[in-house]
Scaffold this active site. Structure first.
Site, PDB file in Angstrom:
ATOM      1  N   TYR A   8       0.359  -0.986  -0.327  1.00  0.00           N
ATOM      2  CA  TYR A   8       0.262   0.202   0.007  1.00  0.00           C
ATOM      3  C   TYR A   8       0.860   1.245   0.102  1.00  0.00           C
ATOM      4  O   TYR A   8       0.350   2.538   0.168  1.00  0.00           O
ATOM      5  CB  TYR A   8      -0.899   0.128   1.134  1.00  0.00           C
ATOM      6  N   LYS A  49       3.432 -15.731   1.409  1.00  0.00           N
ATOM      7  CA  LYS A  49       3.405 -16.885   0.183  1.00  0.00           C
ATOM      8  C   LYS A  49       5.313 -16.589  -0.005  1.00  0.00           C
ATOM      9  O   LYS A  49       5.608 -15.970  -1.225  1.00  0.00           O
ATOM     10  CB  LYS A  49       2.616 -15.444  -0.441  1.00  0.00           C
ATOM     11  N   ASP A  64      -2.248 -17.765   1.553  1.00  0.00           N
ATOM     12  CA  ASP A  64      -3.987 -18.661   0.822  1.00  0.00           C
ATOM     13  C   ASP A  64      -4.062 -19.675   2.473  1.00  0.00           C
ATOM     14  O   ASP A  64      -5.335 -19.956   1.916  1.00  0.00           O
ATOM     15  CB  ASP A  64      -3.299 -18.759  -0.497  1.00  0.00           C
ATOM     16  N   ASP A  81      -4.843  -7.215   5.860  1.00  0.00           N
ATOM     17  CA  ASP A  81      -5.875  -6.574   5.357  1.00  0.00           C
ATOM     18  C   ASP A  81      -6.964  -7.221   5.582  1.00  0.00           C
ATOM     19  O   ASP A  81      -8.573  -7.733   5.711  1.00  0.00           O
ATOM     20  CB  ASP A  81      -6.361  -5.607   4.122  1.00  0.00           C
ATOM     21  N   ASP A 123     -10.354  -8.742   8.382  1.00  0.00           N
ATOM     22  CA  ASP A 123     -11.773  -9.226   7.932  1.00  0.00           C
ATOM     23  C   ASP A 123     -12.075 -10.199   7.881  1.00  0.00           C
ATOM     24  O   ASP A 123     -13.670 -10.873   8.441  1.00  0.00           O
ATOM     25  CB  ASP A 123     -11.506  -8.698   6.930  1.00  0.00           C
TER      26      ASP A 123
END
Ligand code: NAD
Length: 369
Positions: free
Chosen positions: A142, A192, A225, A249, A253
């Site tokens: 970001y 990852k 993942d 992020d 959630d």
């Protein structure tokens, strides 16, 4: 020793309503447990804009840098939607996070037994769940450069860059290990590393910090993942999860929603330790200012109350008192008390914001009997 200091920023919409209930809890700890805070209160967001023409006054920012912890309600509202970007209420919140350099965002996913039927997952998968996601908040994709949209040949290209330095990774890893020592002593780091160099570095640095400084904490690594799958399959296998800004992020959630209503979700953002050893810290509910229900006594104060519980645990080393407060919340929910957002298939006793706060104070009283 001076009393620990708290800056309260109620903000806009339901912010002041839920914060009024937290004030009852703070007063209770002062009167009944001898845990007295030096509390000051100030404006943020739209309320600060109305008073000062800015969403965060410089004096408020300076005070936030001095106190042991900041407790924020919520900011924003339709009244401010047409303001210039730099004056919007949310800019006040972002300025606090940025100038305090709050790099570790803590989002617990805790499922109270009496609300397990609110989850989209089966009761046995979520009942009793208590995990913590630590998301790196100030670096990563970001913020990395280069970024932007430009034209190559006859088409546009969108670019963002994932960039992590060793020190970015090490400091958030330390936050996660410190937290784990106060909880179940287990950290799972997610990245990852199979496809991203930043992921390889992430894994190496987390392992190094562990081996050097926190060998007593159990550490595992998982691809993010696979982590998302495991979080929905059997979330109770985790204690603390540490991950980067982007994966955090998404995963925070996902994990938070395992447990039901937005009105129940607290959070903390921590920075570097101050001279007194406490981390710079801001505690706030995940929800916004809920203008649709503001001023009607309908807001659920529990997210804000549990944010104060996190402050007790992570800023003030009062884990036993935080447990007492969490248990009081659990008790009122098991008694069937429900603000409007929690009214579900099981019925329950409808209560206002104020009545929910009073009931939690009464449950705290009962915990001393
Ligand atoms: P919101 O979280 O304010 O509300 C979403 C829905 O959840 C609404 O229906 C609301 O009534 C309900 N809700 C939220 N908190 C609740 C509570 N404690 N008890 C009962 N019900 C609750 O999100 P939104 O509607 O997207 O945004 C409203 C305003 O809040 C906007 O101005 C937005 O920018 C701002 N916002 C601020 C923050 C923050 O201060 N951290 C976070 C998100 C949104």
């Amino acid at each position: 020793m001076p009393n620990p200091s708290l800056l309260i920023l109620p903000g806009d919409g339901i912010g002041p309503e839920v914060m009024a209930e937290v004030r009852k809890i703070i007063d209770w700890f002062g009167a009944k447990r001898g845990l007295v805070f030096d509390v000051s209160e100030d404006l943020v967001g739209g309320a600060a804009y109305d008073a000062h023409g800015t969403p965060l006054h410089d004096d408020t920012m300076a005070r936030a840098q001095e106190v042991d912890a900041v407790l924020l309600g919520a900011v924003g509202g339709p009244k401010y939607d047409t303001l210039d970007f730099s004056l919007k209420p949310e800019r006040g919140l972002l300025r606090l996070r940025k100038e305090m350099d709050l790099f570790a965002n803590l989002r617990p996913a805790q499922c109270f037994d009496s609300l397990a039927d609110f989850s989209s997952l089966k009761r046995e998968v979520v009942a009793g769940l208590d995990i913590m996601i630590v998301r790196e908040l100030t670096s990563g994709v970001y913020f990395g450069e280069p970024r932007g949209i430009h034209t190559e040949g006859n088409e546009r290209v969108g670019i963002n860059t994932q960039r992590y330095t060793e020190s970015d990774i090490a400091r958030v890893a330390r936050s996660a290990f410190e937290l784990a020592r106060r909880r179940g002593n287990k950290v799972c780091s997610m990245e990852k590393a199979n496809v991203m160099e930043s992921g390889i570095l992430w894994r190496e640095v987390v392992q190094e910090v562990h081996d050097r400084e926190y060998p007593d904490v159990e550490l595992s690594h998982m691809y993010a993942d696979a982590g998302a799958m495991q979080l929905t399959r059997w979330p109770k296998q985790f204690d603390v999860i540490v991950t980067d800004n982007l994966f955090g992020d998404l995963l925070s959630d996902l994990a938070a929603m395992l447990t039901g209503s937005l009105g129940m979700l607290p959070s903390a953002s921590l920075g570097a330790p101050m001279a007194n050893g406490r981390p710079k810290a801001m505690y706030e509910p995940v929800h916004g200012s809920a203008p649709d229900i503001a001023g009607q006594g309908k807001a659920n104060p529990i997210a804000c109350i549990l944010s104060f519980s996190m402050a007790l645990r992570y800023s003030f080393d009062q884990g036993a008192e935080a447990d007492r407060l969490d248990a009081a919340v659990q008790k009122v929910l098991s008694d069937g008390l429900r603000t409007a957002d929690l009214m579900g298939p099981d019925g329950g006793v409808p209560v206002s914001t104020g009545a929910m706060g009073d009931a939690i104070v009464a449950a705290l009283d009962a915990s001393l009997a």
